[in-house]
Design a protein around this motif. Structure first.
Motif, PDB file in Angstrom:
ATOM      1  N   SER A 127     -12.063 -34.819  -5.334  1.00  0.00           N
ATOM      2  CA  SER A 127     -11.200 -33.763  -4.800  1.00  0.00           C
ATOM      3  C   SER A 127     -10.157 -34.344  -3.843  1.00  0.00           C
ATOM      4  CB  SER A 127     -12.040 -32.705  -4.083  1.00  0.00           C
ATOM      5  OG  SER A 127     -12.957 -32.099  -4.970  1.00  0.00           O
ATOM      6  N   ARG A 128     -10.576 -35.278  -3.009  1.00  0.00           N
ATOM      7  CA  ARG A 128      -9.642 -35.894  -2.080  1.00  0.00           C
ATOM      8  C   ARG A 128      -8.615 -36.746  -2.835  1.00  0.00           C
ATOM      9  NH1 ARG A 128     -10.609 -35.586   3.077  1.00  0.00           N
ATOM     10  NH2 ARG A 128      -9.617 -37.555   3.619  1.00  0.00           N
ATOM     11  N   LEU A 129      -9.030 -37.348  -3.926  1.00  0.00           N
ATOM     12  CA  LEU A 129      -8.107 -38.137  -4.739  1.00  0.00           C
ATOM     13  C   LEU A 129      -7.049 -37.238  -5.372  1.00  0.00           C
ATOM     14  CD1 LEU A 129      -7.914 -41.189  -5.649  1.00  0.00           C
ATOM     15  CD2 LEU A 129      -8.936 -40.427  -7.790  1.00  0.00           C
ATOM     16  N   ILE A 130      -7.447 -36.079  -5.852  1.00  0.00           N
ATOM     17  CA  ILE A 130      -6.492 -35.152  -6.471  1.00  0.00           C
ATOM     18  C   ILE A 130      -5.547 -34.583  -5.426  1.00  0.00           C
ATOM     19  CG2 ILE A 130      -6.286 -32.955  -7.692  1.00  0.00           C
ATOM     20  CD1 ILE A 130      -8.923 -33.594  -9.099  1.00  0.00           C
ATOM     21  N   TYR A 131      -6.082 -34.165  -4.279  1.00  0.00           N
ATOM     22  CA  TYR A 131      -5.217 -33.631  -3.222  1.00  0.00           C
ATOM     23  C   TYR A 131      -4.326 -34.728  -2.629  1.00  0.00           C
ATOM     24  CZ  TYR A 131      -6.853 -28.819  -2.757  1.00  0.00           C
ATOM     25  OH  TYR A 131      -7.085 -27.478  -2.966  1.00  0.00           O
ATOM     26  N   GLY A 132      -4.779 -35.978  -2.699  1.00  0.00           N
ATOM     27  CA  GLY A 132      -3.973 -37.077  -2.179  1.00  0.00           C
ATOM     28  C   GLY A 132      -2.714 -37.343  -2.975  1.00  0.00           C
ATOM     29  N   ILE A 133      -2.610 -36.755  -4.180  1.00  0.00           N
ATOM     30  CA  ILE A 133      -1.389 -36.907  -4.973  1.00  0.00           C
ATOM     31  C   ILE A 133      -0.197 -36.298  -4.250  1.00  0.00           C
ATOM     32  CG2 ILE A 133      -0.275 -36.263  -7.146  1.00  0.00           C
ATOM     33  CD1 ILE A 133      -3.028 -36.314  -8.452  1.00  0.00           C
ATOM     34  N   ARG A 134      -0.432 -35.220  -3.540  1.00  0.00           N
ATOM     35  CA  ARG A 134       0.688 -34.520  -2.898  1.00  0.00           C
ATOM     36  C   ARG A 134       1.400 -35.383  -1.859  1.00  0.00           C
ATOM     37  NH1 ARG A 134      -1.198 -28.164  -2.242  1.00  0.00           N
ATOM     38  NH2 ARG A 134      -1.227 -27.722  -4.493  1.00  0.00           N
ATOM     39  N   PRO A 135       0.720 -35.910  -0.845  1.00  0.00           N
ATOM     40  CA  PRO A 135       1.441 -36.757   0.113  1.00  0.00           C
ATOM     41  C   PRO A 135       1.816 -38.114  -0.457  1.00  0.00           C
ATOM     42  CG  PRO A 135      -0.882 -36.702   0.662  1.00  0.00           C
ATOM     43  CD  PRO A 135      -0.683 -35.698  -0.426  1.00  0.00           C
ATOM     44  N   SER A 136       1.021 -38.647  -1.373  1.00  0.00           N
ATOM     45  CA  SER A 136       1.268 -39.995  -1.870  1.00  0.00           C
ATOM     46  C   SER A 136       2.362 -40.049  -2.917  1.00  0.00           C
ATOM     47  CB  SER A 136      -0.021 -40.585  -2.456  1.00  0.00           C
ATOM     48  OG  SER A 136      -1.034 -40.646  -1.485  1.00  0.00           O
ATOM     49  N   VAL A 137       2.570 -38.957  -3.658  1.00  0.00           N
ATOM     50  CA  VAL A 137       3.539 -38.962  -4.759  1.00  0.00           C
ATOM     51  C   VAL A 137       4.583 -37.864  -4.596  1.00  0.00           C
ATOM     52  CG1 VAL A 137       3.827 -38.796  -7.261  1.00  0.00           C
ATOM     53  CG2 VAL A 137       1.806 -39.934  -6.323  1.00  0.00           C
ATOM     54  N   LEU A 138       4.152 -36.604  -4.490  1.00  0.00           N
ATOM     55  CA  LEU A 138       5.095 -35.486  -4.501  1.00  0.00           C
ATOM     56  C   LEU A 138       5.986 -35.475  -3.261  1.00  0.00           C
ATOM     57  CD1 LEU A 138       2.852 -32.608  -5.927  1.00  0.00           C
ATOM     58  CD2 LEU A 138       4.273 -34.271  -7.136  1.00  0.00           C
ATOM     59  N   TYR A 139       5.408 -35.666  -2.082  1.00  0.00           N
ATOM     60  CA  TYR A 139       6.217 -35.668  -0.863  1.00  0.00           C
ATOM     61  C   TYR A 139       7.130 -36.892  -0.807  1.00  0.00           C
ATOM     62  CZ  TYR A 139       2.930 -32.047   0.682  1.00  0.00           C
ATOM     63  OH  TYR A 139       2.183 -30.909   0.776  1.00  0.00           O
ATOM     64  N   VAL A 140       6.654 -38.002  -1.339  1.00  0.00           N
ATOM     65  CA  VAL A 140       7.504 -39.202  -1.400  1.00  0.00           C
ATOM     66  C   VAL A 140       8.689 -38.951  -2.321  1.00  0.00           C
ATOM     67  CG1 VAL A 140       7.576 -41.616  -2.124  1.00  0.00           C
ATOM     68  CG2 VAL A 140       5.618 -40.759  -0.854  1.00  0.00           C
ATOM     69  N   PHE A 141       8.452 -38.243  -3.420  1.00  0.00           N
ATOM     70  CA  PHE A 141       9.546 -37.907  -4.328  1.00  0.00           C
ATOM     71  C   PHE A 141      10.583 -37.021  -3.640  1.00  0.00           C
ATOM     72  CE2 PHE A 141      11.478 -35.114  -7.534  1.00  0.00           C
ATOM     73  CZ  PHE A 141      12.038 -36.063  -8.371  1.00  0.00           C
TER      74      PHE A 141
END
Length: 292
Positions: free
Chosen positions: A67-81
């Protein structure tokens, strides 16, 4: 549409595009895909191994790693984009203005870029974080403040190639406005360069965000982020190395996919590279044989 078809013919680019698309979709729909609350603590499941309920096991606080890995997509990928898009927009506006109008506009913009680029990126990012404080938002602000100058310089160099072309001069002679000339004649030919440099910078920014979070300067607990997950698993990296495997592999997969996609995008958008690859199909094999 034609570009997507060209990328889809390249198996590696198609795989990279599929991986990135799947990760982005997983990040957007994280509340529906994550099996558990990523911040829910279960001390009785402290360092519990993988099970059917917790497919990747639990961390030091008993939280679901998947769950933390899936939610970590947001700051690690989406916000960086989002930070990348802001940097590209600012750099594109100033780069187009400097490359098209030249003269004083070019001189002022380029001198500001020289000042911004005269300092190492990491040093300036740390300085901004030191002034604004730790946190993902401040890291993204630092990225925007530092990256736009590099994009402006690269885009300006691309615009200079077309600003004095015959069709642009003809459009000026017809009395078309500057905005219309740029939108009709310069933006379409400069977009490939913008797409390539943006995609190649995306992976670098993901690594930088993860690095800052690993050092404790990025997103703060209890929120999930891949770099912070690596930092939390560092204390048990020898006794429980699998805790570092999931976030580490996620970073490697995303960055590698972006690099492969950037290379394929450059080939698809540059006819010279495409013709060179077609006309010399054995060049890569010969070079590989020489290096063995």
């Amino acid at each position: 549409m034609k570009l997507i078809q060209q990328l889809w013919k390249d198996k590696l680019a198609a795989l990279s595009l599929t991986v990135i698309g799947a990760i982005v979709i997983a990040g957007i729909f994280a509340p529906f895909l994550a099996p558990h609350d990523p911040e829910e603590v279960h001390m009785e499941l402290h360092f519990a191994p993988a099970s059917w309920e917790y497919l990747l096991g639990n961390d030091h606080l008993g939280r679901c790693i998947l769950s933390r890995l899936i939610y970590g997509i947001r700051p690690s990928v989406l916000y960086v984009f989002a930070a990348l898009a802001a940097s590209v927009c600012i750099g594109a506006l100033l780069g187009f203005a400097a490359g098209y109008f030249r003269g004083k506009t070019d001189a002022v913009v380029m001198r500001v870029c020289d000042v911004m680029l005269s300092f190492p990126g990491y040093v300036m990012s740390l300085a901004v974080i030191g002034m604004l404080g730790a946190g993902l938002e401040n890291i993204l602000i630092a990225f925007v403040l530092m990256k736009w100058a590099w994009f402006a310089r690269v885009i300006r160099a691309s615009v200079l190639q077309y600003a004095e072309s015959d069709y642009v001069k003809f459009s000026k002679a017809l009395g078309l406005s500057h905005i219309r000339i740029m939108a009709k004649h310069i933006v379409p030919v400069a977009l490939p360069d913008i797409a390539v440099i943006s995609s190649s910078s995306f992976g670098t920014m993901i690594l930088q965000v993860s690095g800052f979070s690993f050092l404790g300067l990025g997103i703060q607990a209890p929120h999930a982020e891949w770099g912070m997950m690596l930092s939390e698993a560092r204390a048990v990296m020898f006794s429980r190395p699998e805790l570092m495997l999931a976030p580490g592999l996620a970073i490697v997969i995303v960055v590698s996919s972006m690099n492969f996609l950037s290379d394929a995008l450059q080939v698809a958008l540059d006819p010279k590279l495409k013709s060179r690859r077609v006309s010399q199909p054995g060049a890569a094999a010969s070079a590989e044989a020489l290096t063995r």
